[in-house]
Design a protein around this motif. Sequence first.
Motif, PDB file in Angstrom:
ATOM      1  N   THR A  41       0.639  -1.292  -0.008  1.00 30.14           N
ATOM      2  CA  THR A  41       0.222   0.078  -0.024  1.00 30.14           C
ATOM      3  C   THR A  41       0.674   1.292   0.176  1.00 30.14           C
ATOM      4  OG1 THR A  41       0.011  -0.166   2.364  1.00 30.14           O
ATOM      5  CG2 THR A  41      -1.719  -1.150   1.182  1.00 30.14           C
ATOM      6  N   GLY A  42       2.138   1.113  -0.041  1.00 26.61           N
ATOM      7  CA  GLY A  42       3.043   2.184  -0.158  1.00 26.61           C
ATOM      8  C   GLY A  42       3.135   2.906  -1.487  1.00 26.61           C
ATOM      9  N   VAL A  43       4.116   3.783  -1.717  1.00 20.71           N
ATOM     10  CA  VAL A  43       4.118   4.799  -2.830  1.00 20.71           C
ATOM     11  C   VAL A  43       4.513   3.531  -4.008  1.00 20.71           C
ATOM     12  CG1 VAL A  43       5.511   6.425  -4.021  1.00 20.71           C
ATOM     13  CG2 VAL A  43       4.946   6.763  -1.611  1.00 20.71           C
ATOM     14  N   PRO A  44       3.942   3.326  -5.123  1.00 18.69           N
ATOM     15  CA  PRO A  44       4.273   2.454  -6.342  1.00 18.69           C
ATOM     16  C   PRO A  44       5.596   2.947  -6.807  1.00 18.69           C
ATOM     17  CG  PRO A  44       1.946   3.482  -6.403  1.00 18.69           C
ATOM     18  CD  PRO A  44       2.469   3.995  -5.225  1.00 18.69           C
ATOM     19  N   VAL A  45       6.327   2.084  -7.137  1.00 18.72           N
ATOM     20  CA  VAL A  45       7.586   2.391  -7.842  1.00 18.72           C
ATOM     21  C   VAL A  45       7.266   3.082  -9.246  1.00 18.72           C
ATOM     22  CG1 VAL A  45       9.618   1.324  -9.054  1.00 18.72           C
ATOM     23  CG2 VAL A  45       8.573   0.402  -6.784  1.00 18.72           C
ATOM     24  N   PRO A  46       7.789   4.250  -9.407  1.00 17.11           N
ATOM     25  CA  PRO A  46       7.452   4.909 -10.852  1.00 17.11           C
ATOM     26  C   PRO A  46       8.293   4.334 -11.889  1.00 17.11           C
ATOM     27  CG  PRO A  46       9.273   6.165  -9.700  1.00 17.11           C
ATOM     28  CD  PRO A  46       8.854   5.082  -8.787  1.00 17.11           C
ATOM     29  N   ASP A  47       7.630   4.594 -13.267  1.00 16.55           N
ATOM     30  CA  ASP A  47       8.416   3.925 -14.188  1.00 16.55           C
ATOM     31  C   ASP A  47       9.592   4.545 -14.551  1.00 16.55           C
ATOM     32  OD1 ASP A  47       6.389   2.310 -14.670  1.00 16.55           O
ATOM     33  OD2 ASP A  47       5.098   3.756 -16.049  1.00 16.55           O
ATOM     34  N   ASN A  48       9.851   6.144 -14.145  1.00 16.72           N
ATOM     35  CA  ASN A  48      10.974   6.805 -14.373  1.00 16.72           C
ATOM     36  C   ASN A  48      11.232   7.597 -13.400  1.00 16.72           C
ATOM     37  OD1 ASN A  48      11.773   6.190 -17.507  1.00 16.72           O
ATOM     38  ND2 ASN A  48       9.516   6.711 -17.898  1.00 16.72           N
ATOM     39  N   LEU A  49      12.514   8.386 -13.327  1.00 14.58           N
ATOM     40  CA  LEU A  49      12.620   9.276 -12.078  1.00 14.58           C
ATOM     41  C   LEU A  49      13.682  10.386 -12.811  1.00 14.58           C
ATOM     42  CD1 LEU A  49      11.915   9.368  -9.060  1.00 14.58           C
ATOM     43  CD2 LEU A  49      13.922   8.736  -8.607  1.00 14.58           C
ATOM     44  N   TYR A  50      13.241  11.646 -12.351  1.00  8.11           N
ATOM     45  CA  TYR A  50      14.163  12.678 -12.955  1.00  8.11           C
ATOM     46  C   TYR A  50      14.439  13.763 -11.573  1.00  8.11           C
ATOM     47  CZ  TYR A  50      11.989  11.465 -16.971  1.00  8.11           C
ATOM     48  OH  TYR A  50      11.172  10.632 -18.100  1.00  8.11           O
ATOM     49  N   ILE A  51      15.408  14.595 -11.694  1.00 13.65           N
ATOM     50  CA  ILE A  51      16.097  15.470 -10.533  1.00 13.65           C
ATOM     51  C   ILE A  51      15.939  16.868 -11.070  1.00 13.65           C
ATOM     52  CG2 ILE A  51      18.369  15.302 -11.470  1.00 13.65           C
ATOM     53  CD1 ILE A  51      19.050  15.679  -8.424  1.00 13.65           C
ATOM     54  N   VAL A  52      15.100  17.692 -10.528  1.00 16.34           N
ATOM     55  CA  VAL A  52      14.876  18.952 -10.769  1.00 16.34           C
ATOM     56  C   VAL A  52      15.349  20.018  -9.561  1.00 16.34           C
ATOM     57  CG1 VAL A  52      12.730  19.005 -10.144  1.00 16.34           C
ATOM     58  CG2 VAL A  52      13.344  20.654 -11.578  1.00 16.34           C
ATOM     59  N   GLY A  53      16.046  21.129  -9.837  1.00 16.39           N
ATOM     60  CA  GLY A  53      16.229  22.038  -8.623  1.00 16.39           C
ATOM     61  C   GLY A  53      17.416  22.725  -9.036  1.00 16.39           C
ATOM     62  N   ASP A  54      17.487  24.091  -8.317  1.00 20.24           N
ATOM     63  CA  ASP A  54      18.494  24.975  -8.566  1.00 20.24           C
ATOM     64  C   ASP A  54      20.070  24.327  -8.084  1.00 20.24           C
ATOM     65  OD1 ASP A  54      18.418  25.239  -5.552  1.00 20.24           O
ATOM     66  OD2 ASP A  54      17.562  27.328  -6.014  1.00 20.24           O
ATOM     67  N   ALA A  55      19.989  23.267  -7.513  1.00 23.58           N
ATOM     68  CA  ALA A  55      21.277  22.607  -7.366  1.00 23.58           C
ATOM     69  C   ALA A  55      21.797  22.029  -8.555  1.00 23.58           C
ATOM     70  CB  ALA A  55      21.049  21.771  -6.020  1.00 23.58           C
ATOM     71  N   THR A  56      21.117  21.869  -9.543  1.00 23.46           N
ATOM     72  CA  THR A  56      21.320  21.394 -10.665  1.00 23.46           C
ATOM     73  C   THR A  56      21.507  22.256 -11.884  1.00 23.46           C
ATOM     74  OG1 THR A  56      18.931  20.829 -11.663  1.00 23.46           O
ATOM     75  CG2 THR A  56      19.901  19.422 -10.021  1.00 23.46           C
ATOM     76  N   ALA A  57      21.950  21.654 -13.008  1.00 24.86           N
ATOM     77  CA  ALA A  57      22.555  22.702 -14.125  1.00 24.86           C
ATOM     78  C   ALA A  57      21.013  23.103 -14.676  1.00 24.86           C
ATOM     79  CB  ALA A  57      23.151  21.779 -15.199  1.00 24.86           C
ATOM     80  N   GLY A  58      19.908  22.234 -14.758  1.00 23.93           N
ATOM     81  CA  GLY A  58      18.895  22.658 -15.392  1.00 23.93           C
ATOM     82  C   GLY A  58      17.918  23.656 -14.365  1.00 23.93           C
ATOM     83  N   ALA A  59      18.457  23.979 -13.163  1.00 23.17           N
ATOM     84  CA  ALA A  59      17.697  24.786 -12.141  1.00 23.17           C
ATOM     85  C   ALA A  59      16.271  24.256 -11.811  1.00 23.17           C
ATOM     86  CB  ALA A  59      17.532  26.279 -12.664  1.00 23.17           C
ATOM     87  N   TRP A  60      15.307  25.267 -11.731  1.00 16.53           N
ATOM     88  CA  TRP A  60      14.025  24.733 -11.586  1.00 16.53           C
ATOM     89  C   TRP A  60      13.095  24.415 -12.739  1.00 16.53           C
ATOM     90  CZ3 TRP A  60      12.864  22.299  -7.225  1.00 16.53           C
ATOM     91  CH2 TRP A  60      13.554  22.638  -5.927  1.00 16.53           C
ATOM     92  N   SER A  61      13.629  24.711 -13.859  1.00 17.72           N
ATOM     93  CA  SER A  61      13.010  24.480 -15.224  1.00 17.72           C
ATOM     94  C   SER A  61      12.387  23.273 -15.558  1.00 17.72           C
ATOM     95  CB  SER A  61      13.911  24.916 -16.517  1.00 17.72           C
ATOM     96  OG  SER A  61      14.284  26.271 -16.354  1.00 17.72           O
ATOM     97  N   ASN A  62      11.187  23.069 -15.619  1.00 17.30           N
ATOM     98  CA  ASN A  62      10.470  21.682 -15.636  1.00 17.30           C
ATOM     99  C   ASN A  62       9.513  21.778 -17.124  1.00 17.30           C
ATOM    100  OD1 ASN A  62       9.670  19.159 -14.945  1.00 17.30           O
ATOM    101  ND2 ASN A  62       8.156  20.000 -13.647  1.00 17.30           N
ATOM    102  N   PRO A  63       9.730  20.824 -17.957  1.00 16.51           N
ATOM    103  CA  PRO A  63      10.587  19.519 -17.963  1.00 16.51           C
ATOM    104  C   PRO A  63      12.091  20.043 -17.948  1.00 16.51           C
ATOM    105  CG  PRO A  63       9.832  20.069 -19.969  1.00 16.51           C
ATOM    106  CD  PRO A  63       9.325  21.077 -19.309  1.00 16.51           C
ATOM    107  N   VAL A  64      13.160  18.948 -17.345  1.00 17.28           N
ATOM    108  CA  VAL A  64      14.409  18.897 -17.129  1.00 17.28           C
ATOM    109  C   VAL A  64      15.251  18.351 -18.422  1.00 17.28           C
ATOM    110  CG1 VAL A  64      14.166  18.938 -14.649  1.00 17.28           C
ATOM    111  CG2 VAL A  64      14.571  16.854 -15.990  1.00 17.28           C
ATOM    112  N   PRO A  65      16.429  18.519 -18.746  1.00 14.06           N
ATOM    113  CA  PRO A  65      16.982  18.144 -19.889  1.00 14.06           C
ATOM    114  C   PRO A  65      17.545  16.767 -19.553  1.00 14.06           C
ATOM    115  CG  PRO A  65      18.415  19.553 -18.506  1.00 14.06           C
ATOM    116  CD  PRO A  65      17.211  19.637 -17.889  1.00 14.06           C
ATOM    117  N   THR A  66      16.932  15.826 -20.642  1.00 17.09           N
ATOM    118  CA  THR A  66      17.266  14.716 -20.545  1.00 17.09           C
ATOM    119  C   THR A  66      18.646  14.239 -21.489  1.00 17.09           C
ATOM    120  OG1 THR A  66      15.407  14.064 -22.173  1.00 17.09           O
ATOM    121  CG2 THR A  66      15.218  14.042 -19.678  1.00 17.09           C
TER     122      THR A  66
END
Length: 600
Positions: free
Chosen positions: A491-516
């Motif tokens: 009953t927990g959080v289902p495992v997602p099909d994909n996972l991405y990182i977003v945030g100003d600690a990354t090169a893409g900052a908070w722009s969403n969608p993020v570069p892949t």
Amino acid sequence: MKNIFKLLLLATGMLMMYSSCKKVDPLPFYANGAAPVLTSSSTTIAPTANDSSKVVVTFSWTNPKYATDSATQKFILEIDSAGRNFAKETVSIVSGQPGISFTGQQLNNILANFGFAAGKAFSFDIRVTSSYGNNNEQLKSNVIKVTITSYLVPLKLTPSSASPLVLLVSNATSKAVSFNWKSSPYGADIINYAIQLDTVGGNFTSPQLIKYGSSLTSDFTVTDLNSAAIAAGAIGGSTKNVEFRVVSYLGTNYDNPLVYSDPVVINITTFTPIPENFYIVGDATALGWNNDAGLSPTQQFTRLDAVSYGIIVNLTAGKGYVFVPVAGNWDHKFGGTSATGGTLLADNAVPGSNTPSPATSGTYQIVVNFQTGTYTVTPYAGAIPANLYIVGDATALAWNNTPGLAPKQQFTRLDAVSYGIIVNLTAGNGYVFVPVAGNWDHKFGGTSGTGGTLLADNAVPGSNTPAPATTGLYKIIVNFQTNTYTVTPYTGVPVPDNLYIVGDATAGAWSNPVPTPSQQFTQTDNATFELTVPLTGSGAYLFLPLNGNWDHKFGGTSGTGGALLSDNAVPGSNTPGPTVAGNYKIVVNFIRNTYTVTKQ
């Protein structure tokens, strides 16, 4: 008629004149009284606790010889420390009596309220002041000197049981023993209490102290008593005589005890406190002495029951190892002196050469029991597979067992002996576990849709392992040390099909969608995602299951990893980035509900 009225007026006037001229008797005269003379039934008073309700001294004085009835006279007895000229006196008021008596407790309270230490003799000046009932004509007596010694009310500690106590980790939150004691008053101040405990022979030189305030009772849970006994010097898993005593204190001054009770001795069998996790590290293992926060699951013990951990591991002869409760940390360690097992030692008691490995290299089963404080090392004839996959028509890929099985079909290695997976299962169908993708040479399974004994190869029934009766999401745990598997609704959080990182600690900052693909994780097994990414030395980030979508998010509260939080549980400031810029490997695991951030 007028003449009669005038005669009456004249008579009345003469009567009034006669009355106003009558002489009044003189007021009463009260002669001066005589100053009272004060005496004491004793000038050296040293009451004991047994004298609390007994009269220990009587102060008497002579009649001041006032002119009124002695029953209306007032007397004030003044007591103060010698030499202070009654500047900080305590007074007792007496009406119509030529004396006053004090019990041991009354005198004791007077000394306590002066702030004098108990158990010591002090000199006092005492006098009495007499007066009429309206305080007129006050006369002071002579001053007498009296020495008074205060006492302390003894304490008696009573346990709910004095029988030997065997502390079981399975009863950790249950009450082990309770104590009670009577109050030990000393003046008007609040008296607080604490229990001290030490091993017999320790003589309370460095006792454990548990404070209880003004309460007259205490309860020890199994865990609390076990921890206190070990802190006092008992070794986990051993039997030791432990002594207790209750101590009283004036207020919160816990540095200056007032009185101690006699010790109460109880025989206690302890257990070694059980850590949340357990790992093996050493040059007798595959990873050597590389103790880092990302220790391989193959180095991690599995929890066998409430009191023990187990592991199956390859050990190299002539080497050594230790057990650590926190990966990457040397603050605490466990071990022993024998290659085959024995007493479990902790921290500085572990010998400098660490735990010796067996004389012959091979696969061994190690079981650590924290209740008995022991470990065993025995040869293991079986083998733990390097990987594990699920195949069957109860799963999305059916019976397509190919060398390139999707990561979603691969179990996550939880520790050295167990694997876990979160997977959708279709009712009425079946499945098996295989150690090598695309290979049917070996397989594992069972006969129950909810779990049970783990079977291998030909022992697995032809119909394979049956799926649960209801289609849904399930968590399967396979343990090769206990040879069991469990299948429970998830009953927990289902495992997602994909996972991405977003945030100003990354090169893409908070722009969403993020570069892949630079900010997209790689799924390495059913529940694990990994990504190596450059992070700035500031800022924050989140993990998203859908690129370009904010509906769901994952994160945590630490820059180095910890519990994986989801959606509203993720703090508003998001997951903090590292303090030093660089490349970091981030591993997110949905079956463990953890994430780790390791600088590369």
